[in-house]
Design a protein around this motif. Structure first.
Motif, PDB file in Angstrom:
ATOM      1  N   LYS A  85     -14.120 -14.833  -8.397  1.00  0.00           N
ATOM      2  CA  LYS A  85     -14.006 -16.309  -8.365  1.00  0.00           C
ATOM      3  C   LYS A  85     -13.609 -17.162  -7.242  1.00  0.00           C
ATOM      4  CE  LYS A  85     -15.131 -16.723 -13.423  1.00  0.00           C
ATOM      5  NZ  LYS A  85     -14.356 -16.959 -14.651  1.00  0.00           N
ATOM      6  N   LEU A  86     -12.319 -16.667  -6.768  1.00  0.00           N
ATOM      7  CA  LEU A  86     -11.383 -16.983  -5.674  1.00  0.00           C
ATOM      8  C   LEU A  86     -12.201 -17.070  -4.503  1.00  0.00           C
ATOM      9  CD1 LEU A  86      -7.963 -15.952  -6.669  1.00  0.00           C
ATOM     10  CD2 LEU A  86      -9.044 -18.109  -6.950  1.00  0.00           C
ATOM     11  N   VAL A  87     -12.832 -16.001  -4.413  1.00  0.00           N
ATOM     12  CA  VAL A  87     -13.725 -15.556  -2.927  1.00  0.00           C
ATOM     13  C   VAL A  87     -14.913 -16.559  -2.790  1.00  0.00           C
ATOM     14  CG1 VAL A  87     -15.127 -13.718  -1.867  1.00  0.00           C
ATOM     15  CG2 VAL A  87     -13.087 -13.092  -2.790  1.00  0.00           C
TER      16      VAL A  87
ATOM     17  N   MET B 220     -15.263 -19.496  -4.388  1.00  0.00           N
ATOM     18  CA  MET B 220     -14.573 -20.955  -3.988  1.00  0.00           C
ATOM     19  C   MET B 220     -14.282 -20.814  -2.490  1.00  0.00           C
ATOM     20  SD  MET B 220     -12.127 -21.399  -7.592  1.00  0.00           S
ATOM     21  CE  MET B 220     -11.417 -22.758  -6.807  1.00  0.00           C
ATOM     22  N   VAL B 221     -13.419 -20.077  -1.884  1.00  0.00           N
ATOM     23  CA  VAL B 221     -12.921 -20.071  -0.593  1.00  0.00           C
ATOM     24  C   VAL B 221     -14.184 -20.048   0.355  1.00  0.00           C
ATOM     25  CG1 VAL B 221     -12.227 -17.703  -0.026  1.00  0.00           C
ATOM     26  CG2 VAL B 221     -11.303 -19.450   0.800  1.00  0.00           C
ATOM     27  N   ASN B 222     -15.284 -19.211  -0.110  1.00  0.00           N
ATOM     28  CA  ASN B 222     -16.435 -19.267   0.690  1.00  0.00           C
ATOM     29  C   ASN B 222     -17.111 -20.533   0.812  1.00  0.00           C
ATOM     30  OD1 ASN B 222     -15.984 -16.555   1.713  1.00  0.00           O
ATOM     31  ND2 ASN B 222     -17.244 -15.779   0.232  1.00  0.00           N
ATOM     32  N   GLU B 223     -17.254 -21.295  -0.531  1.00  0.00           N
ATOM     33  CA  GLU B 223     -17.805 -22.633  -0.346  1.00  0.00           C
ATOM     34  C   GLU B 223     -16.927 -23.580   0.533  1.00  0.00           C
ATOM     35  OE1 GLU B 223     -17.954 -23.327  -4.482  1.00  0.00           O
ATOM     36  OE2 GLU B 223     -19.738 -22.075  -4.951  1.00  0.00           O
ATOM     37  N   ILE B 224     -15.575 -23.354   0.627  1.00  0.00           N
ATOM     38  CA  ILE B 224     -14.775 -24.254   1.211  1.00  0.00           C
ATOM     39  C   ILE B 224     -15.129 -24.070   2.754  1.00  0.00           C
ATOM     40  CG2 ILE B 224     -12.418 -24.706   2.251  1.00  0.00           C
ATOM     41  CD1 ILE B 224     -11.706 -23.953  -0.774  1.00  0.00           C
TER      42      ILE B 224
ATOM     43  N   MET C 269      -2.999 -19.166  -7.398  1.00  0.00           N
ATOM     44  CA  MET C 269      -4.528 -19.009  -6.712  1.00  0.00           C
ATOM     45  C   MET C 269      -4.203 -18.435  -5.520  1.00  0.00           C
ATOM     46  SD  MET C 269      -6.516 -22.183  -8.213  1.00  0.00           S
ATOM     47  CE  MET C 269      -7.912 -22.043  -7.381  1.00  0.00           C
ATOM     48  N   ARG C 270      -3.392 -19.147  -4.508  1.00  0.00           N
ATOM     49  CA  ARG C 270      -3.331 -18.509  -3.297  1.00  0.00           C
ATOM     50  C   ARG C 270      -2.440 -17.387  -3.319  1.00  0.00           C
ATOM     51  NH1 ARG C 270       0.844 -22.298  -1.040  1.00  0.00           N
ATOM     52  NH2 ARG C 270       0.882 -23.288  -2.830  1.00  0.00           N
ATOM     53  N   LYS C 271      -1.717 -16.936  -4.196  1.00  0.00           N
ATOM     54  CA  LYS C 271      -1.154 -15.694  -4.090  1.00  0.00           C
ATOM     55  C   LYS C 271      -2.006 -14.493  -4.684  1.00  0.00           C
ATOM     56  CE  LYS C 271       2.910 -13.382  -6.462  1.00  0.00           C
ATOM     57  NZ  LYS C 271       4.079 -13.417  -7.361  1.00  0.00           N
ATOM     58  N   GLU C 272      -2.921 -14.773  -5.673  1.00  0.00           N
ATOM     59  CA  GLU C 272      -3.916 -13.800  -5.644  1.00  0.00           C
ATOM     60  C   GLU C 272      -4.835 -13.610  -4.720  1.00  0.00           C
ATOM     61  OE1 GLU C 272      -6.213 -11.139  -7.974  1.00  0.00           O
ATOM     62  OE2 GLU C 272      -4.299 -11.648  -8.250  1.00  0.00           O
ATOM     63  N   LEU C 273      -5.285 -14.508  -3.958  1.00  0.00           N
ATOM     64  CA  LEU C 273      -6.343 -14.498  -2.861  1.00  0.00           C
ATOM     65  C   LEU C 273      -5.566 -13.577  -2.016  1.00  0.00           C
ATOM     66  CD1 LEU C 273      -9.107 -15.162  -1.539  1.00  0.00           C
ATOM     67  CD2 LEU C 273      -7.831 -17.216  -0.578  1.00  0.00           C
ATOM     68  N   LEU C 274      -4.496 -13.801  -1.585  1.00  0.00           N
ATOM     69  CA  LEU C 274      -3.503 -12.877  -0.642  1.00  0.00           C
ATOM     70  C   LEU C 274      -3.413 -11.512  -1.053  1.00  0.00           C
ATOM     71  CD1 LEU C 274      -0.812 -15.543   0.648  1.00  0.00           C
ATOM     72  CD2 LEU C 274      -2.718 -15.121   1.740  1.00  0.00           C
ATOM     73  N   ARG C 275      -3.255 -11.385  -2.217  1.00  0.00           N
ATOM     74  CA  ARG C 275      -3.273 -10.016  -2.751  1.00  0.00           C
ATOM     75  C   ARG C 275      -4.466  -9.337  -2.613  1.00  0.00           C
ATOM     76  NH1 ARG C 275      -5.219  -6.908  -5.960  1.00  0.00           N
ATOM     77  NH2 ARG C 275      -6.661  -8.418  -6.613  1.00  0.00           N
TER      78      ARG C 275
ATOM     79  N   VAL D 171     -13.131  -8.135   0.666  1.00  0.00           N
ATOM     80  CA  VAL D 171     -14.512  -7.759   0.609  1.00  0.00           C
ATOM     81  C   VAL D 171     -15.112  -9.011  -0.176  1.00  0.00           C
ATOM     82  CG1 VAL D 171     -16.049  -6.418  -0.479  1.00  0.00           C
ATOM     83  CG2 VAL D 171     -14.095  -5.451   0.271  1.00  0.00           C
ATOM     84  N   GLY D 172     -16.040  -9.511   0.641  1.00  0.00           N
ATOM     85  CA  GLY D 172     -17.037 -10.585   0.150  1.00  0.00           C
ATOM     86  C   GLY D 172     -16.385 -11.965   0.830  1.00  0.00           C
ATOM     87  N   CYS D 173     -15.307 -12.012   1.395  1.00  0.00           N
ATOM     88  CA  CYS D 173     -14.894 -13.136   2.294  1.00  0.00           C
ATOM     89  C   CYS D 173     -15.594 -13.382   3.530  1.00  0.00           C
ATOM     90  CB  CYS D 173     -13.302 -13.077   2.317  1.00  0.00           C
ATOM     91  SG  CYS D 173     -12.289 -13.265   0.899  1.00  0.00           S
ATOM     92  N   LYS D 174     -15.946 -14.548   3.763  1.00  0.00           N
ATOM     93  CA  LYS D 174     -16.652 -14.911   5.204  1.00  0.00           C
ATOM     94  C   LYS D 174     -15.536 -14.726   6.182  1.00  0.00           C
ATOM     95  CE  LYS D 174     -19.437 -18.640   3.823  1.00  0.00           C
ATOM     96  NZ  LYS D 174     -20.612 -19.028   4.958  1.00  0.00           N
ATOM     97  N   PRO D 175     -16.085 -14.133   7.153  1.00  0.00           N
ATOM     98  CA  PRO D 175     -15.051 -13.897   8.519  1.00  0.00           C
ATOM     99  C   PRO D 175     -14.148 -15.168   8.741  1.00  0.00           C
ATOM    100  CG  PRO D 175     -17.205 -13.059   8.877  1.00  0.00           C
ATOM    101  CD  PRO D 175     -17.456 -13.655   7.796  1.00  0.00           C
TER     102      PRO D 175
END
Length: 83
Positions: free
Chosen positions: A10-12, A14-18, A47-53, A61-65
């Motif tokens: 879900k975080l991926v 969201m961050v990809n939408e940003i 949320m930030r900690k989990e994304l970094l982890r 995986v799944g995050c935009k470049p």
């Protein structure tokens, strides 16, 4: 009380939408700063900690470049205090 871990997928999403919003810019520095700035200002430290982890342990995986580049360039400012 133990809080349930956040779903990294879900975080991926969201961050990809940003990132998609900021990618309309042509300057990659502006894109990177925009993504990192939004996450820093509006995401809860957990949320930030989990994304970094997720990026560290699963390779993001799944995050935009552009997301991976923004995290790499601005990691110190995105890491919650005490982490």
């Amino acid at each position: 009380v133990r809080r349930q871990a956040m779903d990294p997928h879900k975080l991926v999403k969201m961050v990809n939408e940003i990132a998609a919003f900021f990618e309309s810019e042509t300057d990659t520095k502006v894109v990177s700063e925009g993504i990192a700035g939004h996450v820093r200002r509006f995401w809860d430290p957990r949320m930030r900690k989990e994304l970094l982890r997720y990026i560290d342990e699963e390779g993001g995986v799944g995050c935009k470049p552009s997301v991976l580049a923004a995290i790499a360039a601005h990691r110190e400012g995105l890491t919650p205090r005490g982490s």
